[in-house]
Scaffold this active site. Structure first.
Site, PDB file in Angstrom:
ATOM      1  N   LYS A  47      -8.933  10.318  -3.668  1.00  0.00           N
ATOM      2  CA  LYS A  47      -8.034  10.323  -2.585  1.00  0.00           C
ATOM      3  C   LYS A  47      -7.026   9.438  -2.471  1.00  0.00           C
ATOM      4  O   LYS A  47      -6.314   9.258  -3.601  1.00  0.00           O
ATOM      5  CB  LYS A  47      -8.885   9.999  -1.223  1.00  0.00           C
ATOM      6  CG  LYS A  47     -10.194  10.980  -1.174  1.00  0.00           C
ATOM      7  CD  LYS A  47     -10.884  11.064   0.009  1.00  0.00           C
ATOM      8  CE  LYS A  47     -12.360  12.147  -0.180  1.00  0.00           C
ATOM      9  NZ  LYS A  47     -12.723  12.148   0.970  1.00  0.00           N
ATOM     10  N   GLU A  82      -9.704  17.950   3.653  1.00  0.00           N
ATOM     11  CA  GLU A  82      -8.610  17.039   4.254  1.00  0.00           C
ATOM     12  C   GLU A  82      -7.270  17.460   4.046  1.00  0.00           C
ATOM     13  O   GLU A  82      -6.486  17.559   5.001  1.00  0.00           O
ATOM     14  CB  GLU A  82      -8.760  15.612   3.487  1.00  0.00           C
ATOM     15  CG  GLU A  82      -9.889  14.879   4.041  1.00  0.00           C
ATOM     16  CD  GLU A  82     -10.315  13.579   3.030  1.00  0.00           C
ATOM     17  OE1 GLU A  82      -9.752  13.579   1.873  1.00  0.00           O
ATOM     18  OE2 GLU A  82     -11.561  13.770   3.034  1.00  0.00           O
TER      19      GLU A  82
HETATM   20  P1  13P Z   1     -17.046  10.813   0.509  1.00  0.00           P
HETATM   21  O1  13P Z   1     -17.943  11.069  -1.025  1.00  0.00           O
HETATM   22  O2  13P Z   1     -16.410   9.713   0.546  1.00  0.00           O
HETATM   23  O3  13P Z   1     -18.092  11.193   1.276  1.00  0.00           O
HETATM   24  O4  13P Z   1     -16.076  12.062   0.037  1.00  0.00           O
HETATM   25  C1  13P Z   1     -16.463  13.440  -0.608  1.00  0.00           C
HETATM   26  C2  13P Z   1     -15.359  13.859  -0.719  1.00  0.00           C
HETATM   27  O5  13P Z   1     -14.469  14.321  -0.045  1.00  0.00           O
HETATM   28  C3  13P Z   1     -15.093  14.322  -2.272  1.00  0.00           C
HETATM   29  O6  13P Z   1     -13.929  15.069  -2.262  1.00  0.00           O
END
Ligand code: 13P
Length: 260
Positions: A13, A101
């Site tokens: 991210k 997202e």
């Molecule tokens: P998390 O592992 O932080 O919950 O995020 C999952 C995710 O959105 C992977 O693309």
């Protein structure tokens, strides 16, 4: 050996720095110095770090993915966007598309996701396509209907023979970054639904070979149980992909399941 090779991908991210991204990539490359049959591993850093990360993992078993792309076939006046041929230039094998997202914070509709999926597959970049329901949708018993709409929309005009270059990721929105993991049963049941959808829309053979990853608070201590489900073929990992010592146990679970 599992018929579908487990795939563990880290979605970094909008995290890391130049230094931490390079160190993280180098740390993983050291643990996976070459490609192994039991598992496939990829990291998806922020766009500015694709090049140094590519250098840090060069020659290792760790592959490179991007987190987004533009859908245009050609270069041009698209300020702020990154083209697929640029991703290809810097060594990306994968691109994550349709992440929740992107859908919720950046207004990406199924049609937008679909245009990107078609463009990426057309360019020969493999796609990690994310789908998943919100908590309110699950509570209203709409999970399957939401998945169906996202699948039909995101995969419109995608031919069956292109699905060999696509990996699906089921990411229930309520489990992302919340520490609330879907139970192995909840995840498995969504994966079965998705595989059946692909069998109906395409054919059973394509559905059988398609890998479906689970994403949403995957950690070292729940990875084995999740990846051990017959229809869960790996993990798309957010938070726990940012530290070698948190990501590696998930890869190790993939290897154990893959070899089992
Ligand atoms: P998390 O592992 O932080 O919950 O995020 C999952 C995710 O959105 C992977 O693309």
């Amino acid at each position: 050996m599992r018929a579908r090779r487990p795939f563990v991908a880290g979605n970094w991210k909008m995290n890391t720095t130049l230094k931490s991204a390079t160190e993280l990539a180098a740390g993983l490359a050291k643990l996976l110095p070459q490609d192994i049959p039991g598992v496939e591993v990829a990291v998806c850093p922020p766009a500015p770090y694709l090049i140094p990360v590519a250098a840090a993992i060069a020659g290792s078993g760790v592959k490179l993915g991007a987190q987004n792309c533009h859908s245009s076939k050609d270069a041009g006046a698209f300020t702020g966007e990154v083209a697929l041929n640029m991703l290809q230039d810097v060594g990306c094998e994968y691109v994550i598309l349709g992440h929740s997202e992107r859908r919720s914070l950046f207004g990406e509709t199924d049609a937008v996701v679909n245009a990107k999926v078609l463009a990426a597959l057309g360019k020969g970049i493999k796609v990690i396509l994310c789908v998943g329901e919100q908590l309110s949708e699950r509570q209203a018993n709409q999970t399957n209907a939401v998945l169906e709409t996202q699948m039909a929309g995101s995969l419109a005009n995608v031919a069956g023979d292109q699905l060999g270059n696509l990996v699906l990721a089921y990411e229930p929105v309520w489990a992302i970054g919340t520490g609330l993991t879907a139970s192995p049963e909840q995840a498995e049941s969504a994966h079965v639904f998705l595989r059946q959808w692909v069998a109906n829309r395409y054919n059973p053979q394509i559905a059988e070979t398609l890998r479906i990853l689970y994403g949403g608070s995957v950690k070292g201590d729940n990875a084995k149980l999740l990846l051990g489900q017959p229809n869960i073929d790996g993990a798309l990992v957010g938070g726990a992909s940012l530290k070698v010592d948190q990501f590696w146990p998930i890869v190790a679970a993939g290897i154990e399941v893959g070899n089992g």
